[in-house]
Motif scaffolding. Sequence first.
Motif, PDB file in Angstrom:
ATOM      1  N   VAL A  25       6.797  12.542  -1.043  1.00  0.00           N
ATOM      2  CA  VAL A  25       6.659  11.094  -0.525  1.00  0.00           C
ATOM      3  C   VAL A  25       7.737  10.498  -0.755  1.00  0.00           C
ATOM      4  CG1 VAL A  25       5.507   9.066  -0.810  1.00  0.00           C
ATOM      5  CG2 VAL A  25       4.174  11.292  -0.414  1.00  0.00           C
ATOM      6  N   ILE A  26       8.461   9.642  -0.046  1.00  0.00           N
ATOM      7  CA  ILE A  26       9.529   8.709  -0.315  1.00  0.00           C
ATOM      8  C   ILE A  26       9.107   7.284  -0.123  1.00  0.00           C
ATOM      9  CG2 ILE A  26      11.830   8.056   0.193  1.00  0.00           C
ATOM     10  CD1 ILE A  26      12.460  10.878   1.563  1.00  0.00           C
ATOM     11  N   THR A  27       8.284   7.082   0.858  1.00  0.00           N
ATOM     12  CA  THR A  27       7.830   5.532   1.153  1.00  0.00           C
ATOM     13  C   THR A  27       6.389   5.659   1.198  1.00  0.00           C
ATOM     14  OG1 THR A  27       8.136   5.666   3.511  1.00  0.00           O
ATOM     15  CG2 THR A  27      10.126   5.299   2.376  1.00  0.00           C
ATOM     16  N   LEU A  28       5.907   4.410   1.484  1.00  0.00           N
ATOM     17  CA  LEU A  28       4.294   4.240   1.654  1.00  0.00           C
ATOM     18  C   LEU A  28       3.915   4.856   3.068  1.00  0.00           C
ATOM     19  CD1 LEU A  28       1.735   2.997   0.811  1.00  0.00           C
ATOM     20  CD2 LEU A  28       2.282   0.996   1.991  1.00  0.00           C
ATOM     21  N   GLU A  29       5.015   4.772   3.946  1.00  0.00           N
ATOM     22  CA  GLU A  29       4.472   5.609   5.258  1.00  0.00           C
ATOM     23  C   GLU A  29       4.707   7.132   5.262  1.00  0.00           C
ATOM     24  OE1 GLU A  29       5.904   1.496   6.091  1.00  0.00           O
ATOM     25  OE2 GLU A  29       6.965   3.152   4.803  1.00  0.00           O
ATOM     26  N   ILE A  49       6.001  13.263  -5.648  1.00  0.00           N
ATOM     27  CA  ILE A  49       6.908  12.166  -5.749  1.00  0.00           C
ATOM     28  C   ILE A  49       8.011  13.016  -6.695  1.00  0.00           C
ATOM     29  CG2 ILE A  49       7.590   9.834  -6.899  1.00  0.00           C
ATOM     30  CD1 ILE A  49       4.785   8.902  -6.119  1.00  0.00           C
ATOM     31  N   SER A  50       9.262  13.024  -6.171  1.00  0.00           N
ATOM     32  CA  SER A  50      10.463  13.683  -6.993  1.00  0.00           C
ATOM     33  C   SER A  50      11.108  12.584  -7.738  1.00  0.00           C
ATOM     34  CB  SER A  50      11.502  14.112  -6.045  1.00  0.00           C
ATOM     35  OG  SER A  50      12.151  13.300  -5.293  1.00  0.00           O
ATOM     36  N   GLN A  51      11.840  13.042  -8.664  1.00  0.00           N
ATOM     37  CA  GLN A  51      12.562  12.191  -9.556  1.00  0.00           C
ATOM     38  C   GLN A  51      13.636  11.544  -8.535  1.00  0.00           C
ATOM     39  OE1 GLN A  51      14.111  13.652 -13.319  1.00  0.00           O
ATOM     40  NE2 GLN A  51      16.153  13.216 -12.713  1.00  0.00           N
ATOM     41  N   ASN A  52      14.064  12.111  -7.596  1.00  0.00           N
ATOM     42  CA  ASN A  52      15.087  11.412  -6.951  1.00  0.00           C
ATOM     43  C   ASN A  52      14.469  10.234  -5.831  1.00  0.00           C
ATOM     44  OD1 ASN A  52      17.343  12.957  -7.310  1.00  0.00           O
ATOM     45  ND2 ASN A  52      16.821  14.445  -5.492  1.00  0.00           N
ATOM     46  N   ALA A  53      12.951  10.423  -5.608  1.00  0.00           N
ATOM     47  CA  ALA A  53      12.494   9.419  -5.019  1.00  0.00           C
ATOM     48  C   ALA A  53      12.328   8.267  -5.893  1.00  0.00           C
ATOM     49  CB  ALA A  53      11.189   9.858  -4.265  1.00  0.00           C
ATOM     50  N   VAL A  54      11.928   8.623  -7.252  1.00  0.00           N
ATOM     51  CA  VAL A  54      11.672   7.453  -8.125  1.00  0.00           C
ATOM     52  C   VAL A  54      13.038   6.602  -8.549  1.00  0.00           C
ATOM     53  CG1 VAL A  54      11.370   6.994 -10.919  1.00  0.00           C
ATOM     54  CG2 VAL A  54       9.847   8.678  -9.350  1.00  0.00           C
ATOM     55  N   ALA A  55      14.201   7.379  -8.353  1.00  0.00           N
ATOM     56  CA  ALA A  55      15.494   6.871  -8.506  1.00  0.00           C
ATOM     57  C   ALA A  55      15.892   5.905  -7.336  1.00  0.00           C
ATOM     58  CB  ALA A  55      16.642   7.923  -8.468  1.00  0.00           C
ATOM     59  N   TYR A  56      15.423   6.449  -6.212  1.00  0.00           N
ATOM     60  CA  TYR A  56      15.461   5.490  -4.957  1.00  0.00           C
ATOM     61  C   TYR A  56      14.779   4.168  -5.038  1.00  0.00           C
ATOM     62  CZ  TYR A  56      14.466   3.863  -0.232  1.00  0.00           C
ATOM     63  OH  TYR A  56      14.403   3.262   1.023  1.00  0.00           O
ATOM     64  N   HIS A  57      13.461   4.302  -5.678  1.00  0.00           N
ATOM     65  CA  HIS A  57      12.729   2.931  -5.975  1.00  0.00           C
ATOM     66  C   HIS A  57      13.306   2.226  -7.473  1.00  0.00           C
ATOM     67  CE1 HIS A  57      10.263   3.166  -2.514  1.00  0.00           C
ATOM     68  NE2 HIS A  57      10.050   4.532  -2.927  1.00  0.00           N
ATOM     69  N   GLY A  58      14.456   2.488  -7.563  1.00  0.00           N
ATOM     70  CA  GLY A  58      15.060   1.565  -8.694  1.00  0.00           C
ATOM     71  C   GLY A  58      14.783   2.115 -10.065  1.00  0.00           C
ATOM     72  N   GLY A  59      14.169   3.581 -10.098  1.00  0.00           N
ATOM     73  CA  GLY A  59      13.835   4.166 -11.383  1.00  0.00           C
ATOM     74  C   GLY A  59      12.352   3.791 -11.680  1.00  0.00           C
ATOM     75  N   ARG A  60      11.554   3.142 -10.992  1.00  0.00           N
ATOM     76  CA  ARG A  60      10.240   2.601 -11.216  1.00  0.00           C
ATOM     77  C   ARG A  60       9.087   3.398 -10.808  1.00  0.00           C
ATOM     78  NH1 ARG A  60      13.349  -2.042  -9.918  1.00  0.00           N
ATOM     79  NH2 ARG A  60      12.741  -1.980  -7.979  1.00  0.00           N
ATOM     80  N   LEU A  64       5.038   3.181  -6.551  1.00  0.00           N
ATOM     81  CA  LEU A  64       4.933   4.397  -5.753  1.00  0.00           C
ATOM     82  C   LEU A  64       3.733   5.303  -5.995  1.00  0.00           C
ATOM     83  CD1 LEU A  64       5.922   5.491  -2.990  1.00  0.00           C
ATOM     84  CD2 LEU A  64       7.277   6.789  -3.959  1.00  0.00           C
ATOM     85  N   ALA A  65       3.670   5.567  -7.415  1.00  0.00           N
ATOM     86  CA  ALA A  65       2.276   6.506  -7.924  1.00  0.00           C
ATOM     87  C   ALA A  65       1.069   5.740  -7.440  1.00  0.00           C
ATOM     88  CB  ALA A  65       2.837   6.661  -9.204  1.00  0.00           C
ATOM     89  N   ARG A  66       1.119   4.439  -7.854  1.00  0.00           N
ATOM     90  CA  ARG A  66      -0.145   3.902  -7.822  1.00  0.00           C
ATOM     91  C   ARG A  66      -0.680   3.818  -6.209  1.00  0.00           C
ATOM     92  NH1 ARG A  66       0.759  -0.561 -12.738  1.00  0.00           N
ATOM     93  NH2 ARG A  66      -0.130   1.021 -14.427  1.00  0.00           N
ATOM     94  N   ALA A  67       0.503   3.514  -5.488  1.00  0.00           N
ATOM     95  CA  ALA A  67       0.086   3.486  -4.178  1.00  0.00           C
ATOM     96  C   ALA A  67      -0.573   4.944  -3.565  1.00  0.00           C
ATOM     97  CB  ALA A  67       1.227   2.970  -3.303  1.00  0.00           C
ATOM     98  N   CYS A  68       0.332   5.850  -3.930  1.00  0.00           N
ATOM     99  CA  CYS A  68      -0.128   7.111  -3.461  1.00  0.00           C
ATOM    100  C   CYS A  68      -1.636   7.405  -3.893  1.00  0.00           C
ATOM    101  CB  CYS A  68       0.809   8.125  -3.999  1.00  0.00           C
ATOM    102  SG  CYS A  68       2.615   7.987  -3.115  1.00  0.00           S
ATOM    103  N   ALA A  69      -1.944   7.150  -5.367  1.00  0.00           N
ATOM    104  CA  ALA A  69      -3.098   7.286  -5.816  1.00  0.00           C
ATOM    105  C   ALA A  69      -4.033   6.755  -4.988  1.00  0.00           C
ATOM    106  CB  ALA A  69      -3.263   6.791  -7.313  1.00  0.00           C
ATOM    107  N   GLU A  70      -4.075   5.182  -4.745  1.00  0.00           N
ATOM    108  CA  GLU A  70      -4.955   4.835  -3.994  1.00  0.00           C
ATOM    109  C   GLU A  70      -5.215   5.314  -2.550  1.00  0.00           C
ATOM    110  OE1 GLU A  70      -7.043   2.312  -4.721  1.00  0.00           O
ATOM    111  OE2 GLU A  70      -6.225   2.521  -6.802  1.00  0.00           O
ATOM    112  N   ILE A  71      -4.147   5.736  -1.929  1.00  0.00           N
ATOM    113  CA  ILE A  71      -4.127   6.540  -0.595  1.00  0.00           C
ATOM    114  C   ILE A  71      -4.933   7.951  -0.903  1.00  0.00           C
ATOM    115  CG2 ILE A  71      -2.785   7.833   1.058  1.00  0.00           C
ATOM    116  CD1 ILE A  71      -0.690   5.423   0.711  1.00  0.00           C
TER     117      ILE A  71
END
Length: 294
Positions: A25-29, A49-60, A64-71
């Motif tokens: 997963v990279i984005t909410l979509e 969610i990869s470390q690279n994806a976390v970096a894409y989101h500014g290191g936060r 994204l993790a909480r959004a994925c958990a809700e989905i």
Amino acid sequence: MPLATTAELLARAAADRRGLPAFNVITLEHAEAVAAGAEVAGTPVVLQISQNAVAYHGGRLLPLARACAEIAVACAVPAALHLDHVEDFELLRAAPAAGFSSAMFDASALPHAENVKATAEAAAFAHRHGLHLEAELGRVGGKDGEPPLPAHAPGARTDPAEAADYVAATGVDALAVAVGSSHAMTSRTAALDLELVARLTAAVPVPLVLHGSSGVPDGQLRAAVAAGLVKINIGTALNTAFTPALRTALAELPEAVDPRKVLAPARAAMAATVAQLAAVVALTEGQPAAAGLG
């Protein structure tokens, strides 16, 4: 339904001789597409969610993790969260509180002795905090001055005896192996070494993982699962579905400024790809996919 754990999904898949599809997963979509596609296929799924994806989101990590958990909780089939290709130990430390039940710690680029030491430390931390830990081993190398090959370099293959020793030395719960796939393939032309998969399955006491599965044809994926691979990681295939659909939508709607008009068909294209590949991975010998755990 409640958030599943990767360990329980892996155990059931292994017992049933099925593959467990795991999508990056990279984005909410991406996350919404993974859930929608898994529901169509009727199979449990892992959102990664990869470390690279976390970096894409500014290191936060948390947004994204909480959004994925809700989905995942809202998904009609069991879904788990996995933190993928972690090289930063501080990111691994953040995984339990962020809702992940598993992580993949990637020390495969290190010399073998350092890889073992770092991965053993990661596994000890993971187990203290209820995480299932995956690691990766390509060709150890280091003989006659030869450096280790990255796990998905051309020609890299995981040796069964070395893999068994590595699992025993590190205490990891799953092992990603090099058997002929490569990351970031945009054509499905990879030829897996199925005889090696069978040998690894016989030698290694933990579930085996295939990375770089986007480049593997359907028949090879089914055969690989039948030979013993369990967790099947897929990432690039989602992006090769998303990007052309987005380009098409942009071309058809040149005046559109509402991003939903172009993101919706791109998300739908990813969901269709997830549904198709999840069904392939979860099926062996034509058996129907199982949506539940019991």
